[in-house]
Structure formats: structure tokens, C-alpha cells
Design an enzyme around this catalytic site. Sequence first.
Site, PDB file in Angstrom:
ATOM      1  N   HIS A  67       2.100   4.797   4.708  1.00  0.00           N
ATOM      2  CA  HIS A  67       1.344   5.482   3.657  1.00  0.00           C
ATOM      3  C   HIS A  67       1.855   6.907   3.460  1.00  0.00           C
ATOM      4  CE1 HIS A  67      -2.317   2.624   4.389  1.00  0.00           C
ATOM      5  NE2 HIS A  67      -1.275   2.010   3.876  1.00  0.00           N
ATOM      6  N   SER A  90       0.809  -1.217   0.000  1.00  0.00           N
ATOM      7  CA  SER A  90       0.000   0.000   0.000  1.00  0.00           C
ATOM      8  C   SER A  90       0.845   1.271   0.000  1.00  0.00           C
ATOM      9  CB  SER A  90      -0.959   0.009   1.197  1.00  0.00           C
ATOM     10  OG  SER A  90      -0.254  -0.190   2.400  1.00  0.00           O
TER      11      SER A  90
END
Length: 360
Positions: free
Chosen positions: A200, A148
Amino acid sequence: MFQNIDPAGQQVSPVTRVQVWFAEQPLLTKAILVLCLCIYAVQVLSGYDNYGLVCLAAKAITADWQVYRLLTSAFVHGGLLHVAFNMLAFMPIGTSLERIQGTLALSHLITLLIFVGGAAYTTFATAASYIPWSIATRVAYQCAIGFSGVVFGLIVVDNSLTGATQRSIFGLFYVPAPLYPWTLLVIWQLIMPGVSFLGHLCGVLIGQLYVWGLLRWLTPSSSLLQSMESSSWLHWLYSKPMYIANTGGATGGLPITRPPSFAISESEGRSFSSIVQQVRTWLSHWLQGGWSRVPTLDPDGPTALGDPLIPEPLPSSSQPQQASAGQRTGDGASPRTAAAAAAQARQARFEASQKPQAPS
């Protein structure tokens, strides 16, 4: 309503649709999909769950110099939903960027996001460990896994190429395009507080530095990429079907189209919310009878089952310019030509297999 037949009136099975869709994906994008799914399959079959040995942990990297974690952490996932969501988000964005930048350039970008993003994560987590707060101190010992972080970096790069002024957040409201990745970062953390915010965040930061050109000193030029693609030692790679060569332009790649039912507005062309909406639409049409056609395997024709993140084709007046996209400079055959020939051969075999056999 979509019918479960191709234009010739033949029944098309779900397995055939998946095979055709997979064959039309660019080389690097589908290679990463296969790699992540295979690694997860090995985890499940072997019962492996010792993520502490392969995750991105700042303390292990700085104290024990376990730098291999920068790579292993990106391709290991903690569950079926984890790998499924990451791949559903990655495939449309990866397909779009690979057709624009080329296979070799996208592989370099993903490598940057993995290693430079991991280095940034380690730096921030180590620095936070010196802050006299219990929460900040524990960051250095946290264990992060998954693709991610790379996906968030690709979202930043993809967002910079849309040309939109506003982007939709899950179809609920709009934000200025420059704030789109940052808004997704915050909202996703609120929806799923257990995910790695720092991982992230580092993906978004490295993606932003790449867009601003501050990582240009780490990025090979288009002429160098084209020279590498023209070399004999990489012939085995660029001769593969669906390899996309670097053309040196900001846009380009294979000419593509979408079925009209999957058309989306310019401002929502590559938004994360469109991914969610298109997945729901795909599943709905699949359960109600599938697609109205079998997409062609020809790279010069319509492609992949209505990819929601791929821009619309250019007007007919610009088709000559598109026709040269994906071609290799220098002597020898173009990888685009080789890919087209291989695709046409596969399409011919498929059509031959679908013809009814004469009774004996």
C-alpha cells in the site's frame, strides 16, 4: 422512498438494473472488474490456492528473475472479501478518473502503478533484508497479492483532482487533503494488520510521484495519446462503446448527474468513507424496493446509479465545452458519437422489450 419502477411505470428487475449499470461503466474500469472477478472465479472453481507462485515476493524476483510476479500479483486475490473490497473501492475511483483522463491515459497510469509500484516494493523489501532485525529481514520473503496497491495510488491521483482542502475519514473526523491518502494508509493498517503495508505504501508513493510530475518522463503526452487514438490500428479499441478519448484537459469526460438522494458535500466528494456510506445506502434502498428510475444508456445523459465519486455536472453555461469532451481529434468518426449511437440502439431495444404485448 424509492419505487421499483421506471418513469414509464414498468417494473424493473434487479438484473435489469445491474445490466444497465454495467453498460454505463467506462470501458477500462469494467474490463478490470470483469478480469479480477473472472480470475477469482477460476481460482474457486479449480481450487487454486498456490499464491506463492504468483504473488509479489521480492526474493523470488531478485534471485530467480520471476518478473512476471509484478503483473500476476495485482490481479490475484486471496478470498471473496478481498476481491470484493478492492473492487468496491476501485470502481468509483476508476470510473471518475477514466472520465477525466480518458481510457488510454488511465490504462497507462494503472500500468505505471503495477510495474513501477512493484519495482519499488521489490527495492524496499530487498533493502530491508539487509537490516539486522528479524522483522525487516522477513519482508523480502513476504507474499503480497491483490489490486489494493493500485487502488491506493489511484486514491492519491483522485485526491489531487478534488480541489477540497479537507477530507473526511470514514465520517469520523477531517484531515487536510494532502494528508488524506497517508491517513487512510495508517488507519487501514490498524484496522486490518494482516494486509501488506509495504504494498500500500508503494502505491501511495508512486501515486504521489505521478501527481508531482516526477514520472512525466514515463508518461505519454496528450498529443501522443490523441495521435494513437486517431490511428487505424487502434480503431477496434476506440470504436468500443463507453471508450473515453483523451481530450488533453485536466477535466472533462461525459456529462453526468446523480440522484439527489446521493448528493454529498464537496469535501467528501471522493473520500473513501463516502464509498462505505454509499454502499450501505445502496444496499438499504435495494432491499427496500430499489431505484426510482432506470438510468439512461445515453452517454450524453444521466449515468450510473448515483456514483459517489463522480463530480457534479458543470453549470449550463459551460455545457458547450462539455459537449466536446471525449471526442477524438483528426479525421474519421468520433468514438463518442459511436458510443452514443450504440447506447441509443440498446436503449431502444430495451424500451421495445418493456412494452406490453397485444393479446392475440
